[in-house]
Scaffold this motif. Structure first.
Motif, PDB file in Angstrom:
ATOM      1  N   ILE A  58       1.010  -1.601   0.087  1.00 13.42           N
ATOM      2  CA  ILE A  58      -0.130  -0.314   0.212  1.00 13.42           C
ATOM      3  C   ILE A  58       0.642   1.115  -0.022  1.00 13.42           C
ATOM      4  O   ILE A  58       1.896   1.160   0.720  1.00 13.42           O
ATOM      5  CB  ILE A  58      -0.915  -0.029   1.083  1.00 13.42           C
ATOM      6  CG1 ILE A  58      -0.478  -0.047   2.372  1.00 13.42           C
ATOM      7  CG2 ILE A  58      -1.904  -1.227   1.043  1.00 13.42           C
ATOM      8  CD1 ILE A  58      -0.877   0.127   3.885  1.00 13.42           C
ATOM      9  N   TYR A  62      -1.070   7.345   0.429  1.00 12.91           N
ATOM     10  CA  TYR A  62      -2.424   7.114  -0.279  1.00 12.91           C
ATOM     11  C   TYR A  62      -3.043   6.435   0.556  1.00 12.91           C
ATOM     12  O   TYR A  62      -4.116   6.948   1.722  1.00 12.91           O
ATOM     13  CB  TYR A  62      -2.539   6.684  -1.648  1.00 12.91           C
ATOM     14  CG  TYR A  62      -2.269   7.393  -2.510  1.00 12.91           C
ATOM     15  CD1 TYR A  62      -2.454   8.947  -2.690  1.00 12.91           C
ATOM     16  CD2 TYR A  62      -1.240   7.231  -3.751  1.00 12.91           C
ATOM     17  CE1 TYR A  62      -1.641   9.525  -3.670  1.00 12.91           C
ATOM     18  CE2 TYR A  62      -0.910   7.380  -5.086  1.00 12.91           C
ATOM     19  CZ  TYR A  62      -1.510   8.828  -5.032  1.00 12.91           C
ATOM     20  OH  TYR A  62      -1.127   9.351  -6.039  1.00 12.91           O
ATOM     21  N   SER A  63      -2.399   5.916   1.549  1.00 13.09           N
ATOM     22  CA  SER A  63      -2.990   4.747   2.400  1.00 13.09           C
ATOM     23  C   SER A  63      -3.791   5.231   3.487  1.00 13.09           C
ATOM     24  O   SER A  63      -4.380   5.456   4.899  1.00 13.09           O
ATOM     25  CB  SER A  63      -2.549   3.917   3.271  1.00 13.09           C
ATOM     26  OG  SER A  63      -1.033   4.060   3.546  1.00 13.09           O
ATOM     27  N   ILE A  66      -6.392   6.926   2.692  1.00 15.85           N
ATOM     28  CA  ILE A  66      -7.801   6.219   2.940  1.00 15.85           C
ATOM     29  C   ILE A  66      -8.101   6.150   4.330  1.00 15.85           C
ATOM     30  O   ILE A  66      -9.114   6.146   4.507  1.00 15.85           O
ATOM     31  CB  ILE A  66      -7.866   4.633   2.281  1.00 15.85           C
ATOM     32  CG1 ILE A  66      -7.650   5.223   0.903  1.00 15.85           C
ATOM     33  CG2 ILE A  66      -7.844   4.043   2.429  1.00 15.85           C
ATOM     34  CD1 ILE A  66      -6.026   3.602  -0.281  1.00 15.85           C
ATOM     35  N   ARG A  67      -7.005   6.096   5.085  1.00 13.21           N
ATOM     36  CA  ARG A  67      -7.637   5.815   6.355  1.00 13.21           C
ATOM     37  C   ARG A  67      -8.252   6.440   7.188  1.00 13.21           C
ATOM     38  O   ARG A  67     -10.026   6.954   7.957  1.00 13.21           O
ATOM     39  CB  ARG A  67      -6.663   5.747   7.863  1.00 13.21           C
ATOM     40  CG  ARG A  67      -7.272   5.228   9.046  1.00 13.21           C
ATOM     41  CD  ARG A  67      -6.177   4.388  10.168  1.00 13.21           C
ATOM     42  NE  ARG A  67      -7.539   4.178  11.324  1.00 13.21           N
ATOM     43  CZ  ARG A  67      -6.718   3.311  11.701  1.00 13.21           C
ATOM     44  NH1 ARG A  67      -5.735   3.284  12.268  1.00 13.21           N
ATOM     45  NH2 ARG A  67      -7.398   3.488  13.451  1.00 13.21           N
ATOM     46  N   ASP A  99     -11.156   2.438  -1.701  1.00 20.38           N
ATOM     47  CA  ASP A  99     -10.924   1.516  -0.492  1.00 20.38           C
ATOM     48  C   ASP A  99     -10.819   2.618   0.739  1.00 20.38           C
ATOM     49  O   ASP A  99     -11.169   1.570   1.438  1.00 20.38           O
ATOM     50  CB  ASP A  99      -9.462   2.820  -1.216  1.00 20.38           C
ATOM     51  CG  ASP A  99      -8.846   2.050  -2.307  1.00 20.38           C
ATOM     52  OD1 ASP A  99      -8.613   1.417  -3.103  1.00 20.38           O
ATOM     53  OD2 ASP A  99      -7.421   2.321  -2.748  1.00 20.38           O
ATOM     54  N   THR A 110      -4.855  -3.855   6.250  1.00 18.64           N
ATOM     55  CA  THR A 110      -3.740  -3.661   4.477  1.00 18.64           C
ATOM     56  C   THR A 110      -5.055  -3.894   3.642  1.00 18.64           C
ATOM     57  O   THR A 110      -4.605  -3.533   2.591  1.00 18.64           O
ATOM     58  CB  THR A 110      -2.831  -3.979   5.172  1.00 18.64           C
ATOM     59  OG1 THR A 110      -1.942  -3.191   5.616  1.00 18.64           O
ATOM     60  CG2 THR A 110      -1.389  -4.158   3.410  1.00 18.64           C
ATOM     61  N   ALA A 113      -7.685  -1.766   2.757  1.00 16.80           N
ATOM     62  CA  ALA A 113      -7.313  -0.884   2.030  1.00 16.80           C
ATOM     63  C   ALA A 113      -7.453  -1.619   0.114  1.00 16.80           C
ATOM     64  O   ALA A 113      -7.257  -0.673  -1.209  1.00 16.80           O
ATOM     65  CB  ALA A 113      -6.011  -0.225   2.443  1.00 16.80           C
ATOM     66  N   THR A 161      -1.519   0.365  -3.663  1.00 16.63           N
ATOM     67  CA  THR A 161      -2.612   0.860  -4.122  1.00 16.63           C
ATOM     68  C   THR A 161      -2.404   2.673  -4.895  1.00 16.63           C
ATOM     69  O   THR A 161      -2.798   3.378  -4.078  1.00 16.63           O
ATOM     70  CB  THR A 161      -3.313   1.989  -2.044  1.00 16.63           C
ATOM     71  OG1 THR A 161      -1.876   2.365  -2.020  1.00 16.63           O
ATOM     72  CG2 THR A 161      -4.184   0.746  -1.432  1.00 16.63           C
ATOM     73  N   SER A 490       6.998   0.256  -2.542  1.00 15.74           N
ATOM     74  CA  SER A 490       4.946   0.976  -2.316  1.00 15.74           C
ATOM     75  C   SER A 490       5.357   1.869  -3.403  1.00 15.74           C
ATOM     76  O   SER A 490       3.854   1.748  -3.927  1.00 15.74           O
ATOM     77  CB  SER A 490       4.881   1.406  -1.070  1.00 15.74           C
ATOM     78  OG  SER A 490       4.912   0.011  -0.276  1.00 15.74           O
ATOM     79  N   LEU A 517      -1.691  -0.320   7.232  1.00 17.31           N
ATOM     80  CA  LEU A 517      -2.306  -0.015   8.262  1.00 17.31           C
ATOM     81  C   LEU A 517      -2.311  -0.038   9.816  1.00 17.31           C
ATOM     82  O   LEU A 517      -2.812   0.521  10.588  1.00 17.31           O
ATOM     83  CB  LEU A 517      -3.627  -0.082   8.001  1.00 17.31           C
ATOM     84  CG  LEU A 517      -4.074   1.115   6.342  1.00 17.31           C
ATOM     85  CD1 LEU A 517      -5.407   0.875   5.989  1.00 17.31           C
ATOM     86  CD2 LEU A 517      -4.158   2.599   6.996  1.00 17.31           C
ATOM     87  N   ARG A 555      -1.623   6.858   9.403  1.00 19.28           N
ATOM     88  CA  ARG A 555      -2.563   5.302   9.524  1.00 19.28           C
ATOM     89  C   ARG A 555      -2.405   4.190  10.787  1.00 19.28           C
ATOM     90  O   ARG A 555      -3.113   3.304  10.512  1.00 19.28           O
ATOM     91  CB  ARG A 555      -1.078   4.351   8.524  1.00 19.28           C
ATOM     92  CG  ARG A 555      -0.814   5.073   6.655  1.00 19.28           C
ATOM     93  CD  ARG A 555      -0.261   3.415   6.123  1.00 19.28           C
ATOM     94  NE  ARG A 555       1.320   3.582   6.558  1.00 19.28           N
ATOM     95  CZ  ARG A 555       2.563   4.481   6.372  1.00 19.28           C
ATOM     96  NH1 ARG A 555       2.258   5.531   5.318  1.00 19.28           N
ATOM     97  NH2 ARG A 555       3.303   4.930   6.442  1.00 19.28           N
TER      98      ARG A 555
END
Length: 639
Positions: A58, A62-63, A66-67, A99, A110, A113, A161, A490, A517, A555
């Protein structure tokens, strides 16, 4: 007369020659082998894309968003980097909505996502199979699905991701709608095509529009309607495309600045500058501040991979170009062989569509300032479709007899020989190359014209061996990415030895420790515990200098974090007076600075007004590249 117009199926293999033009949009009853074959391909694709998803690659930036988007409607719609939605991502948020929904449903894991990208990848394979089958028959569809499944850059990207998975899926859906509109002359598929392209714009902005000239030309040249009607319908579809494409940017633009996040990557807090400047013109001109973009923000400028030989260089070639010679040969041959067919010939229209898709992306990528390798994933459906359509065309010529029988075995030999060229710099799949040669020899021996016509069983076996020979080496590169050693970083997913090089060369958190995550490091946990324990009702848990220090904390905890300067640290938000006001009104107390990002007026203000805390107080043995400042009492200064 309509029934006399040649169709893709009428020129295919025996058993696929019976469908008239007016019914070309209806699927034939599948042969006994089709559904099991498709199920097997989709199963392999799902296995490749989902293997080890609990430790997926991920993207750290971006991750983190996302969270945050999974816990706040404001952050969800605007693409806020933290739960408070103080500043957006430097991209439009559409690609990350699935996501965020997945993380909201299944929790901050993880695998949650990464799951939407696995699904998007498998759906792309299925959809391409469906589209190519309607165009060139089931044999071509199966080859296209296999080729796409085993394209190395597709495999690594669908295990990450990054927005390109959603972009590719939506553009393939748009191509299918355009193909149906041209074949049937109906308006609804053309409107649907515009909607799909507009949604693709919500994932990767201007890149989604690259196919529009190709779509327009194919529709105008091959649709069966009168010229004026074709033009009017094309204009209507274009209007739909524009409306859907710009919907998020326009809604954000009309929303008062106080009621939405600051738009990252811009000097003027204007979403149109982020869309058309930061993610558009700055990547193709010497002025990287075009249309209000923040200076030096085009990250791809430093990635190289540009120029006319870009697609076949040692980095990009092994990721995408295994079937590129076959694709080019297929386009040229099809256009020559079918030059005298009626204007509405659907088989030629398909080669124009996918060939134009491939050509326009290759040209644009070649003249841009630089490209990440994973950008090439959008070429994979076009190359796969052309490989399938080309082999089906050559197979049909083989079965017809005559001088054109040589084209099928020659195409297989060309593709296997090209594998030697791409694998040569590393010899990564050198052992498999031996088997590829054996399969190719067996395949071409049975297919090569001889004095007596070979038996059907021998021809089918030889063709199967030849196709296996072409797929063997790219499949090895693709499967290698299941080992994290060969999956790249990643932030730059690439397969094989190229991925190993990128993993070592990119000195970012994803290289040293994969972003996750649900498993924060002990160092991040210690800092978060300290900040939460000393929080006295402030709105923000922390302010950080750029996104780099914030990613890991976001994260690990869905907390409001003020990301000063946005992704690069150069976005002028917040200003020094705004930061001072947040501290004076007790909305912010702690600030984490790093010398790895540029100094701004806000960071200068922190250093002159706030007190630096000893790293041991928050559980860090060494400060490293970071310094935590306590701004509770602005009168306190560093000693």
């Amino acid at each position: 007369m309509a029934a006399a117009i040649p169709t893709a199926r009428s020129t295919g293999s025996p058993g696929l020659r019976r469908e008239p033009h007016r019914r070309a949009d209806r699927s034939q009853a599948p042969a006994r082998w089709e559904r099991p074959a498709l199920a097997a391909v989709l199963g392999v694709a799902a296995l490749l894309y989902a293997w080890g998803i609990g430790h997926a690659a991920i993207h750290p930036y971006y991750s983190a968003a996302i969270r945050s988007m999974a816990t706040s409607w404001r952050a969800f719609f605007f693409g806020g980097l933290d739960t408070s939605g103080s500043i957006t991502l430097d991209k439009v948020p559409g690609a990350f909505w699935p996501d965020a929904v997945s993380v909201w449903l299944f929790g901050p894991h993880t695998w949650a996502a990464a799951l939407p990208h696995v699904i998007e990848g498998v759906l792309t394979v299925w959809l391409l199979h469906r589209i190519v089958r309607a165009w060139a028959g089931p044999f071509a569809a199966l080859i296209a699905a296999l080729t796409l499944t085993f394209t190395p850059v597709t495999v690594v990207l669908n295990r990450a991701t990054i927005p390109d998975t959603a972009l590719t899926l939506l553009l393939v859906a748009a191509a299918g709608a355009l193909q149906k509109a041209a074949r049937t002359g109906r308006l609804l598929p053309l409107i649907t095509c515009g909607v799909w392209v507009g949604l693709a714009f919500q994932t990767k902005v201007l890149q989604a529009w690259l196919v529009l000239p190709v779509f327009a030309v194919v529709h105008q040249l091959t649709a069966g309607n009168p010229p004026l009607r074709r033009a009017l319908r094309l204009l209507l579809s274009g209007a739909v495309t524009l409306a859907v494409s710009c919907s998020w940017a326009l809604i954000t633009w009309v929303t008062p600045a106080a009621n939405r996040p600051y738009v990252d990557g811009t000097t003027n807090n204007n979403p149109l500058s982020m869309v058309f400047g930061y993610n558009g013109m700055s990547r193709f001109s010497d002025d990287d501040t075009a249309l209000g973009a923040v200076s030096a923000t085009a990250a791809s400028r430093t990635s190289g991979n540009t120029g006319w030989g870009m697609l076949v260089n040692d980095t990009v070639g092994p990721q995408i170009a295994w079937f590129l010679p076959l694709a080019v040969l297929a386009v040229v041959t099809a256009l020559v062989w079918r030059a005298r067919e009626p204007r509405t010939d659907p088989l030629r229209a398909g080669f124009l569509l996918w060939g134009g898709w491939l050509a326009i992306h290759a040209v644009v990528f070649s003249v841009s300032n630089g490209n990440h390798v994973y950008y090439m994933a959008v070429l994979a459906p076009a190359i796969a479709a052309l490989a399938g359509g080309g082999l089906a065309l050559f197979r049909s010529a083989y079965e017809t007899g005559g001088r054109r029988r040589l084209w099928l075995p020659s195409a297989i030999v060309l593709t296997v020989a090209w594998a030697f060229v791409l694998d040569g710099p590393t010899w990564f799949a050198s052992r498999l190359l031996v088997f590829a040669v054996i399969f190719a020899v067996c395949g071409t021996f049975g297919l090569w014209p001889s004095g007596s016509r070979a038996s059907r069983r021998l021809v089918h076996g030889s063709l199967t061996a030849g196709i296996a020979a072409t797929l063997l080496v790219p499949a090895a590169w693709a499967v290698s990415s299941l080992d994290p050693r060969y999956a790249g970083a990643s932030t730059s997913p690439t397969a094989g030895p190229v991925g190993e090089f990128h993993r070592r060369a990119l000195h970012d958190p994803s290289t040293l420790r994969r972003a996750e995550l649900d498993r924060p490091s002990a160092r991040d946990t210690a800092l978060l515990d300290y900040l939460i324990a000393h929080r006295k009702g402030e709105k923000y848990l922390l302010a950080t200098q750029a996104a780099y220090p914030a990613e890991r904390l976001l994260r690990a905890q869905a907390q409001p974090v003020l990301v000063m300067g946005g992704f690069t640290g150069k976005t002028p938000f917040p200003s020094a007076p705004q930061l001072g006001n947040l501290i004076a009104t007790h909305q912010l107390r702690y600030v984490l600075l790093t010398h790895l990002r540029p100094t701004t007026p806000a960071t200068t203000w922190v250093k002159s007004h706030c007190k630096r805390i000893r790293s041991g107080a928050y559980g860090w043995r060494t400060r490293g590249n970071f310094g935590l400042y306590d701004c509770r009492n602005p009168a306190d200064r560093r000693g």
